[in-house]
Design a protein around this motif. Structure first.
Motif, PDB file in Angstrom:
ATOM      1  N   VAL A   1      34.659   6.671  42.569  1.00  0.00           N
ATOM      2  CA  VAL A   1      35.277   5.497  43.169  1.00  0.00           C
ATOM      3  C   VAL A   1      36.520   5.934  43.926  1.00  0.00           C
ATOM      4  O   VAL A   1      37.133   6.953  43.602  1.00  0.00           O
ATOM      5  N   GLY A   2      36.893   5.160  44.947  1.00  0.00           N
ATOM      6  CA  GLY A   2      38.117   5.430  45.689  1.00  0.00           C
ATOM      7  C   GLY A   2      37.858   5.817  47.127  1.00  0.00           C
ATOM      8  O   GLY A   2      36.743   6.193  47.509  1.00  0.00           O
ATOM      9  N   GLY A   3      38.916   5.736  47.938  1.00  0.00           N
ATOM     10  CA  GLY A   3      38.791   6.054  49.349  1.00  0.00           C
ATOM     11  C   GLY A   3      38.395   7.486  49.609  1.00  0.00           C
ATOM     12  O   GLY A   3      37.740   7.791  50.608  1.00  0.00           O
ATOM     13  N   GLY A   4      38.769   8.410  48.722  1.00  0.00           N
ATOM     14  CA  GLY A   4      38.371   9.803  48.877  1.00  0.00           C
ATOM     15  C   GLY A   4      36.894  10.024  48.650  1.00  0.00           C
ATOM     16  O   GLY A   4      36.304  10.957  49.204  1.00  0.00           O
ATOM     17  N   ALA A   5      36.273   9.157  47.838  1.00  0.00           N
ATOM     18  CA  ALA A   5      34.828   9.228  47.638  1.00  0.00           C
ATOM     19  C   ALA A   5      34.093   8.575  48.803  1.00  0.00           C
ATOM     20  O   ALA A   5      33.146   9.149  49.354  1.00  0.00           O
ATOM     21  N   ALA A   6      34.541   7.391  49.200  1.00  0.00           N
ATOM     22  CA  ALA A   6      33.880   6.689  50.303  1.00  0.00           C
ATOM     23  C   ALA A   6      33.999   7.446  51.616  1.00  0.00           C
ATOM     24  O   ALA A   6      33.052   7.502  52.407  1.00  0.00           O
ATOM     25  N   GLY A   7      35.154   8.064  51.850  1.00  0.00           N
ATOM     26  CA  GLY A   7      35.367   8.772  53.101  1.00  0.00           C
ATOM     27  C   GLY A   7      34.646  10.093  53.208  1.00  0.00           C
ATOM     28  O   GLY A   7      34.546  10.664  54.303  1.00  0.00           O
ATOM     29  N   ASN A   8      34.149  10.606  52.088  1.00  0.00           N
ATOM     30  CA  ASN A   8      33.413  11.875  52.074  1.00  0.00           C
ATOM     31  C   ASN A   8      32.019  11.690  51.492  1.00  0.00           C
ATOM     32  O   ASN A   8      31.450  12.616  50.917  1.00  0.00           O
ATOM     33  N   ARG A   9      31.451  10.506  51.699  1.00  0.00           N
ATOM     34  CA  ARG A   9      30.184  10.153  51.072  1.00  0.00           C
ATOM     35  C   ARG A   9      29.056  11.124  51.423  1.00  0.00           C
ATOM     36  O   ARG A   9      28.304  11.555  50.537  1.00  0.00           O
ATOM     37  N   ALA A  10      28.936  11.505  52.691  1.00  0.00           N
ATOM     38  CA  ALA A  10      27.832  12.379  53.101  1.00  0.00           C
ATOM     39  C   ALA A  10      27.955  13.751  52.452  1.00  0.00           C
ATOM     40  O   ALA A  10      26.959  14.304  51.951  1.00  0.00           O
TER      41      ALA A  10
ATOM     42  N   THR B   1      40.924   9.804  45.682  1.00  0.00           N
ATOM     43  CA  THR B   1      41.646   9.163  46.769  1.00  0.00           C
ATOM     44  C   THR B   1      42.022  10.201  47.816  1.00  0.00           C
ATOM     45  O   THR B   1      42.012  11.400  47.556  1.00  0.00           O
ATOM     46  N   ARG B   2      42.360   9.742  48.998  1.00  0.00           N
ATOM     47  CA  ARG B   2      42.568  10.637  50.146  1.00  0.00           C
ATOM     48  C   ARG B   2      43.838  11.482  49.992  1.00  0.00           C
ATOM     49  O   ARG B   2      44.888  10.965  49.621  1.00  0.00           O
ATOM     50  N   ALA B   3      43.698  12.773  50.311  1.00  0.00           N
ATOM     51  CA  ALA B   3      44.850  13.666  50.289  1.00  0.00           C
ATOM     52  C   ALA B   3      44.974  14.459  51.583  1.00  0.00           C
ATOM     53  O   ALA B   3      45.803  15.355  51.675  1.00  0.00           O
ATOM     54  N   ARG B   4      44.137  14.189  52.592  1.00  0.00           N
ATOM     55  CA  ARG B   4      44.136  14.865  53.891  1.00  0.00           C
ATOM     56  C   ARG B   4      43.617  16.302  53.782  1.00  0.00           C
ATOM     57  O   ARG B   4      43.515  16.883  52.718  1.00  0.00           O
TER      58      ARG B   4
END
Length: 220
Positions: free
Chosen positions: A161-170, A116-119
């Protein structure tokens, strides 16, 4: 035992559930980036009205304690404490990463890593065995580049899984080639899972201790 109210505001999204005997009686989810404080109390009021309940009818309040957005966590924890004190209700804290894992780990095998996102190019990360959902390590905050080292020796196949994975997919495609990122439908708590874990949680009169894992941006 009466129903419990379960709240999650970890990643700019509010999930609120009324649960009893492990099942969701009513639920709502709202995307609320930057406005959680504006929508939190009205959303809970609406949910209680839908079920024809008052705060005094509840048996307890469960709230996700982290890790996640500092603002979202503080707001939901403070609201939960105020509601519990006003209605003389016990409180229970829920950890966010196991909550996400509990939704999809039973459908998989191998290892599920929740990110998940931690900035600041960081994620909160914890790995779980699938399908059982047992934690394979403690939750931690890590830079994206460190993930291969953290996840390399875990039993395969590995899924993310999670927003941290989707947001850093590339970037993850280069660091962990061939490792799938699960669908966005799994990025937030499922009401049924939140209900089940809230009903199974341990309640007490003590305030919920937040789980931050890192200092705030202001402290940093």
């Amino acid at each position: 035992v009466g129903p419990v109210l379960a709240l999650c505001g970890a990643e700019a999204r509010l999930t609120a559930v009324l649960a009893q005997e492990g099942a969701a009686l009513a639920a709502l989810g709202l995307d609320a980036p930057g406005r959680l404080g504006e929508v939190l109390a009205p959303a809970v009021q609406r949910l209680l009205r839908l079920a024809d309940l008052a705060p005094a009818d509840l048996a307890g309040v469960a709230c996700v304690r982290g890790p996640g957005s500092f603002t979202g966590l503080r707001m939901t924890l403070a609201f939960s404490l105020g509601l519990a004190r006003a209605a003389n209700l016990p409180l229970a804290g829920l950890d966010y990463l196991p909550l996400l894992a509990a939704g999809c780990a039973p459908l998989l095998d191998g290892t599920l890593a929740v990110l998940t996102r931690a900035r600041r190019d960081q994620v909160y990360v914890q790995a779980f065995a699938a399908p059982g959902g047992e934690a394979l390590a403690a939750p931690q905050v890590a830079g994206i580049a460190a993930l291969p080292g953290l996840l390399a020796d875990l039993p395969g196949p590995l899924r993310l899984v999670g927003g941290g994975a989707a947001g850093n997919r590339a970037e993850l495609a280069g660091l962990l080639p061939g490792t799938p990122v699960l669908d966005a439908a799994w990025e937030h708590p499922l009401p049924a899972v939140l209900a089940r874990l809230a009903c199974a949680a341990a309640y007490s009169s003590s305030p919920i201790e937040p789980l931050y894992l890192r200092v705030s941006d202001a402290e940093d």
